[in-house]
Design an enzyme around this catalytic site. Structure first.
Site, PDB file in Angstrom:
ATOM      1  N   ARG A 132       0.810  -1.239   0.000  1.00  9.30           N
ATOM      2  CA  ARG A 132       0.000   0.000   0.000  1.00  9.30           C
ATOM      3  C   ARG A 132       0.836   1.280   0.000  1.00  9.30           C
ATOM      4  NH1 ARG A 132      -3.557  -2.407   3.935  1.00  9.30           N
ATOM      5  NH2 ARG A 132      -5.114  -3.628   2.819  1.00  9.30           N
ATOM      6  N   LYS A 154       3.376  11.392 -11.571  1.00  7.99           N
ATOM      7  CA  LYS A 154       2.445  10.581 -12.373  1.00  7.99           C
ATOM      8  C   LYS A 154       3.112   9.240 -12.624  1.00  7.99           C
ATOM      9  CE  LYS A 154      -0.497  13.730 -15.014  1.00  7.99           C
ATOM     10  NZ  LYS A 154      -0.887  14.205 -16.358  1.00  7.99           N
ATOM     11  N   GLU A 196       9.827  17.017 -25.401  1.00  8.22           N
ATOM     12  CA  GLU A 196       9.228  17.481 -24.139  1.00  8.22           C
ATOM     13  C   GLU A 196       9.927  18.760 -23.648  1.00  8.22           C
ATOM     14  OE1 GLU A 196       6.484  15.991 -22.987  1.00  8.22           O
ATOM     15  OE2 GLU A 196       6.658  13.808 -22.967  1.00  8.22           O
ATOM     16  N   LYS A 237       8.335  22.428 -14.755  1.00 11.05           N
ATOM     17  CA  LYS A 237       7.450  21.349 -14.322  1.00 11.05           C
ATOM     18  C   LYS A 237       7.225  21.419 -12.818  1.00 11.05           C
ATOM     19  CE  LYS A 237       5.922  16.718 -14.798  1.00 11.05           C
ATOM     20  NZ  LYS A 237       5.906  15.452 -15.504  1.00 11.05           N
ATOM     21  N   GLU A 247      -3.657  17.618 -11.153  1.00  9.63           N
ATOM     22  CA  GLU A 247      -4.228  18.021 -12.446  1.00  9.63           C
ATOM     23  C   GLU A 247      -5.716  18.344 -12.366  1.00  9.63           C
ATOM     24  OE1 GLU A 247      -2.602  15.924 -15.977  1.00  9.63           O
ATOM     25  OE2 GLU A 247      -4.630  16.069 -16.768  1.00  9.63           O
ATOM     26  N   ARG A 251      -2.146  22.076 -14.464  1.00  7.93           N
ATOM     27  CA  ARG A 251      -1.187  21.011 -14.787  1.00  7.93           C
ATOM     28  C   ARG A 251      -1.514  20.397 -16.149  1.00  7.93           C
ATOM     29  NH1 ARG A 251       1.536  16.036 -11.314  1.00  7.93           N
ATOM     30  NH2 ARG A 251       2.627  15.190 -13.141  1.00  7.93           N
ATOM     31  N   ASN A 255       0.115  18.584 -20.857  1.00  5.24           N
ATOM     32  CA  ASN A 255      -0.395  17.602 -21.810  1.00  5.24           C
ATOM     33  C   ASN A 255      -0.419  18.142 -23.247  1.00  5.24           C
ATOM     34  OD1 ASN A 255      -2.755  15.016 -21.731  1.00  5.24           O
ATOM     35  ND2 ASN A 255      -1.105  15.159 -20.230  1.00  5.24           N
ATOM     36  N   HIS A 258      -0.329  15.827 -26.247  1.00  5.76           N
ATOM     37  CA  HIS A 258      -0.492  14.453 -25.775  1.00  5.76           C
ATOM     38  C   HIS A 258      -1.836  13.827 -26.135  1.00  5.76           C
ATOM     39  CE1 HIS A 258       3.156  15.431 -23.625  1.00  5.76           C
ATOM     40  NE2 HIS A 258       3.239  14.205 -23.118  1.00  5.76           N
ATOM     41  N   HIS A 262      -0.909  10.560 -27.657  1.00  2.65           N
ATOM     42  CA  HIS A 262      -1.216   9.277 -27.007  1.00  2.65           C
ATOM     43  C   HIS A 262      -2.066   8.392 -27.915  1.00  2.65           C
ATOM     44  CE1 HIS A 262      -0.484  10.522 -22.498  1.00  2.65           C
ATOM     45  NE2 HIS A 262       0.630  10.282 -23.149  1.00  2.65           N
ATOM     46  N   HIS A 276       7.480   7.847 -27.454  1.00  2.00           N
ATOM     47  CA  HIS A 276       6.573   8.812 -26.809  1.00  2.00           C
ATOM     48  C   HIS A 276       6.858  10.260 -27.246  1.00  2.00           C
ATOM     49  CE1 HIS A 276       3.997  10.717 -23.852  1.00  2.00           C
ATOM     50  NE2 HIS A 276       5.022  11.448 -23.455  1.00  2.00           N
TER      51      HIS A 276
END
Ligand code: NAD
Ligand SMILES: O=C(O)C(=O)C[C@@H](O)[C@H](O)[C@H](O)COP(=O)(O)O
Ligand code: ZN
Length: 379
Positions: A132, A154, A196, A237, A247, A251, A255, A258, A262, A276
């Protein structure tokens, strides 16, 4: 056992991600992998360290990290995965968690993500789930991981429904970006990470984009400009993540490129056909073309973005991606799974100009479809 982190040398940059009692440092500079033991022992003396890495990185950099950890009185257990995006999947996630449990990594021990963004996202998610939640340290070795994926918490894996659809926000307790490790990174991977870097300029820092247009060759060569580009990216960042960790607001600007990217990555089967950062490069060029087509930004800005990305050798068009891709309906289906979708409404990061990106909620699906049709025809 050395419980003191080494003092900051002149060739190091240190930034902080401000998140209250979960704040952490990003240390940037050459030679940090050799110091990883002392720096980690200062945070968690005597811990067992599960090192998640891939075989490419292990061949080049694992030895120095293991030696440094042992020297500092820590006990490393390396866990190797196959290189590449396909390792961000349920099966490999299960293997990693099982190996960590077999090594008896306890709650007060640590995970170390040693590698690119794939290893960082996978190991970070394993850290979030193991018993956990176990703390982890990011030791990013690709440009992409040093400027983006190692910062911000993330973590996750891909699903058959799309990219990064299963994961958790789980912040590292330290980021060690050894810029010397980039000397062994293949050029194609460096370029992918550069997409990026350019993204930060396009989001809200037009002077940085202009600097990249002038100085990109020096960034690729290495030295001071490369470190400056990494530090500027991390500072951007860190600032956004400190303001909006999960987000719920701006934030989402990170993206940029993306939503298109994606869908293209998933459409290419998360394969070596499209890395990517390459997908993000195509996606950013598309976001600017879409913005220009809607009359939101000048066509000249969209052209300037495309020119710079092509100058460094990045793809900007669907036609640049080798092999078959889904048709427009298929791409629309993949876009509908984007995590920014809210009650079915599409959210994109669009731009009013270079350095003037914004969150566009409720993008008209008919206009998007028409745009994708044109893009697929290569216009
Ligand atoms: N969590 C986030 O905020 C975030 C941000 C951006 C990207 N990502 C994710 O990051 C992933 C892409 O990361 P990536 O581009 O680093 O890919 P990657 O992890 O696959 O690394 C790229 C390739 O370079 C190799 N490599 C890494 N470091 C090396 C080194 N120093 N020397 C030689 N080879 C080296 C790896 O083995 C791999 O083959 C994607 O899955 C993307 O979704 C996550
Ligand atoms: O950190 C963020 O936030 C980003 O969006 C950074 C992106 O470069 C990165 O690829 C991220 O993993 C994408 O996030 P996702 O939520 O769209 O999966
Ligand atoms: Zn990204």
């Amino acid at each position: 056992m050395n419980k003191q982190a080494p003092p900051l040398a002149a060739d190091r940059t240190q930034l902080s991600v401000g998140l209250g009692d979960r704040s952490y440092d990003i240390v940037i500079g050459p030679g940090l992998l050799a110091e990883s033991g002392a720096r980690i022992a200062a945070l968690r003396p005597g811990a067992r360290i599960g090192i998640v890495t891939d075989s490419n990185v292990a061949d080049r950099h694992l030895g120095v990290v293991e030696a440094s950890l042992r020297e500092a009185g820590l006990t490393p257990t390396p866990i190797l995965v196959e290189p590449g995006e396909k390792s961000k999947c349920f099966a490999v996630f299960e293997q990693v968690v099982d190996a960590l449990l077999a090594a008896r990594i306890e709650r007060r021990d640590l995970l170390l993500a040693l590698g690119g963004g794939v290893v960082g996202d996978l190991a970070g998610f394993a850290a979030a789930a193991l018993r956990r939640g176990v703390d982890f340290v990011q030791a990013p070795t690709s440009l992409l991981a040093q400027v983006d994926s190692s910062v911000g918490g993330k973590t996750g894996i891909n699903s058959r429904h799309g990219k990064n659809l299963v994961g958790a926000f789980h912040q590292p307790i330290l980021v060690l970006a050894d810029t010397g490790a980039l000397d062994t990174l293949p050029l194609r991977e460096f370029r992918s990470g550069y997409a990026e870097v350019a993204k930060y300029g396009l989001i809200d820092n037009a002077p940085f984009f202009g600097w990249l247009e002038r100085r990109w060759e020096a960034v690729f060569r290495g030295g001071a400009e490369r470190i400056e580009a990494i530090a500027t990216s991390c500072a951007s960042k860190a600032a956004v993540v400190s303001r909006d960790e999960k987000e719920t607001g701006d934030r989402a600007l990170l993206n940029l490129g993306h939503t298109f990217g994606h869908a293209l990555e998933a459409g290419a089967g998360f394969s070596q056909r499209l890395l990517h950062g390459e997908a993000v490069a195509v996606g950013m060029a598309q976001a600017f073309r879409f913005s220009a087509a809607q009359g939101l930004c000048a066509t000249a800005d969209a052209e300037r973005v495309e020119t710079h990305l092509r100058t460094v050798g990045l793809p900007t068009r669907i036609a640049d991606i080798p092999g078959a891709l889904p048709d427009t309906d298929g791409l629309m289906d993949l876009i509908a799974q984007d995590k920014k979708v809210s009650r079915g409404a599409l959210t994109f990061i669009l731009a009013r100009g270079i350095g003037q990106s914004y969150i566009a909620r409720d993008v008209d699906p008919a206009q998007l479809r028409a745009f994708l049709e044109e893009e697929r025809r290569g216009r």
